[in-house]
Design a protein around this motif. Sequence first.
Motif, PDB file in Angstrom:
ATOM      1  N   ASP A  14       0.819  -1.194   0.000  1.00  0.00           N
ATOM      2  CA  ASP A  14       0.002   0.012   0.182  1.00  0.00           C
ATOM      3  C   ASP A  14       0.948   1.232   0.009  1.00  0.00           C
ATOM      4  N   MET A  15       0.832   2.018  -0.995  1.00  0.00           N
ATOM      5  CA  MET A  15       1.907   3.220  -1.456  1.00  0.00           C
ATOM      6  C   MET A  15       0.918   4.517  -1.006  1.00  0.00           C
ATOM      7  N   SER A  16      -0.396   4.258  -0.276  1.00  0.00           N
ATOM      8  CA  SER A  16      -1.206   5.451  -0.166  1.00  0.00           C
ATOM      9  C   SER A  16      -0.298   6.716   0.431  1.00  0.00           C
ATOM     10  N   GLY A  17      -0.435   7.843   0.034  1.00  0.00           N
ATOM     11  CA  GLY A  17       0.265   9.026   0.614  1.00  0.00           C
ATOM     12  C   GLY A  17       1.527   9.221   0.372  1.00  0.00           C
ATOM     13  N   ILE A  18       2.255   8.625  -0.563  1.00  0.00           N
ATOM     14  CA  ILE A  18       3.625   8.705  -1.044  1.00  0.00           C
ATOM     15  C   ILE A  18       3.862   9.984  -1.644  1.00  0.00           C
ATOM     16  N   LEU A  19       3.026  10.443  -2.323  1.00  0.00           N
ATOM     17  CA  LEU A  19       3.105  11.771  -2.676  1.00  0.00           C
ATOM     18  C   LEU A  19       2.330  12.946  -1.881  1.00  0.00           C
ATOM     19  N   PRO A  20       2.939  13.675  -1.222  1.00  0.00           N
ATOM     20  CA  PRO A  20       2.332  14.768  -0.134  1.00  0.00           C
ATOM     21  C   PRO A  20       1.370  15.597  -0.878  1.00  0.00           C
ATOM     22  N   ALA A  21       0.231  16.063  -0.233  1.00  0.00           N
ATOM     23  CA  ALA A  21      -0.538  16.858  -1.102  1.00  0.00           C
ATOM     24  C   ALA A  21       0.038  18.151  -1.529  1.00  0.00           C
ATOM     25  N   LYS A  22       0.839  18.777  -0.620  1.00  0.00           N
ATOM     26  CA  LYS A  22       1.368  19.973  -1.241  1.00  0.00           C
ATOM     27  C   LYS A  22       2.817  20.057  -2.594  1.00  0.00           C
ATOM     28  N   ASP A  23       2.684  18.620  -2.872  1.00  0.00           N
ATOM     29  CA  ASP A  23       3.502  18.429  -4.087  1.00  0.00           C
ATOM     30  C   ASP A  23       2.696  17.927  -5.255  1.00  0.00           C
ATOM     31  N   LYS A  24       1.519  17.905  -5.207  1.00  0.00           N
ATOM     32  CA  LYS A  24       0.455  17.692  -6.186  1.00  0.00           C
ATOM     33  C   LYS A  24       0.123  18.792  -6.915  1.00  0.00           C
ATOM     34  N   PHE A  25      -0.103  18.657  -8.314  1.00  0.00           N
ATOM     35  CA  PHE A  25      -0.475  19.788  -9.115  1.00  0.00           C
ATOM     36  C   PHE A  25      -1.725  19.492  -9.838  1.00  0.00           C
ATOM     37  N   PRO A  26      -2.306  20.339 -10.556  1.00  0.00           N
ATOM     38  CA  PRO A  26      -3.517  19.869 -11.225  1.00  0.00           C
ATOM     39  C   PRO A  26      -3.474  18.785 -12.397  1.00  0.00           C
ATOM     40  N   ASN A  27      -2.203  18.691 -12.824  1.00  0.00           N
ATOM     41  CA  ASN A  27      -1.859  17.496 -13.938  1.00  0.00           C
ATOM     42  C   ASN A  27      -1.103  16.170 -13.318  1.00  0.00           C
ATOM     43  N   THR A  28      -1.121  16.151 -12.020  1.00  0.00           N
ATOM     44  CA  THR A  28      -0.522  14.902 -11.239  1.00  0.00           C
ATOM     45  C   THR A  28      -1.605  14.101 -11.663  1.00  0.00           C
ATOM     46  N   ASP A  29      -0.852  12.743 -12.010  1.00  0.00           N
ATOM     47  CA  ASP A  29      -1.677  11.384 -12.292  1.00  0.00           C
ATOM     48  C   ASP A  29      -1.459  10.510 -11.234  1.00  0.00           C
TER      49      ASP A  29
END
Length: 369
Positions: free
Chosen positions: A319-334
């Motif tokens: 389970d890799m949930s949360g691997i990319l923090p919310a602050k590092d997500k952009f509108p095009n993040t997939d």
Amino acid sequence: MHSGQAKTFLIRALKRSQMINLAGVLMVITLAGACKNEGSRNEVLGFKFPEQGQTYGLGEEVKVELDIPAESKVINVSYLVDGKAVDSKTNKDAFALKTADLSLGYRLISAVVDNGEKKDTVTINIVLKSAVKPAEFTYKVLNTFPHDTSSYTQGLEYHNGRFLESTGEYGTSTLRWVALETGKALERIDIDKKYFAEGSSLVGDKIVMLTWKEDIGFVYDSKSLKQLSTFPYQNSREGWGLTYDGERLIKSDGTNRIWFLNGADYKEESYIDVYDNNGQVDELNELEYIDGKIYANIYQTDKIAVIDPKNGTVERYVDMSGILPAKDKFPNTDVLNGIAWDAAGKRLFVTGKKFSKLFQVELIPKGSK
């Protein structure tokens, strides 16, 4: 219903009708092949056990017994599973089919009955599912590196200090060598806009890359990235993930099926179907071969499945949930997609489509500190 939807519905209806008609023809052929005509008497052969489509856990014994008329003469019965001989009898006795060494999914059992004058063949399908409950793992981030947010990551491998990365989408697909520390492309080529690039893998001094729906793979020189040749897909419907075990290329197609390709001519030679203890596991995507196991991203989820390549059993879920923090997500993040293994340094890397970060991680059992 839109006109396009109506057209799709009509095509599906016609296909369904054709399938029903084909099924009827096949049934007639099967019954005809299972009958022995001796004068006016018809003797129908069939299976007493197992039942059609019966489900068993991998490793469970399957009782196989034919339903042969008492007056029928039997010289020999040869039993096969998926065309491979597994047993032979000189009588009508049942036998126990051992399944531990078979792969998961639908298996075709055939019996060839010889009465000394003619041979009749009857068949039946069973389904083998995993009897193993996958172990649950999570992760610990050990290090973080930059990743190009324009990279719709489809293939990712680590070789000698740099990443081999193939990126998808029509019009923006690329193949590139990428620096670990900076995330920048050291060398790259743009793929023709009519192709949607998918998984890629290094095989010797060549790079093999798949395309999504175009039924074609490409072969490149690993140093210059010059295209050398192409090859067709023989059986699989699409190209998704790709990895290499040192002898064979291992390919996913978006279903629960994993294909094994000849490492020299890229022909599809065999496959496994992937199951966990609940059923088939679909949408297997980017792949990595690590210490004898296949690691697979499950598309549109934060899960990685760890699969036994011998039979298709899911042994672990990560389970890799949360691997990319919310602050590092952009509108095009997939979605999460991309697994790379540094065999020499024993380092595991993961990233995602248009992620801003690439992570070195350690996998740990859930619940452990």
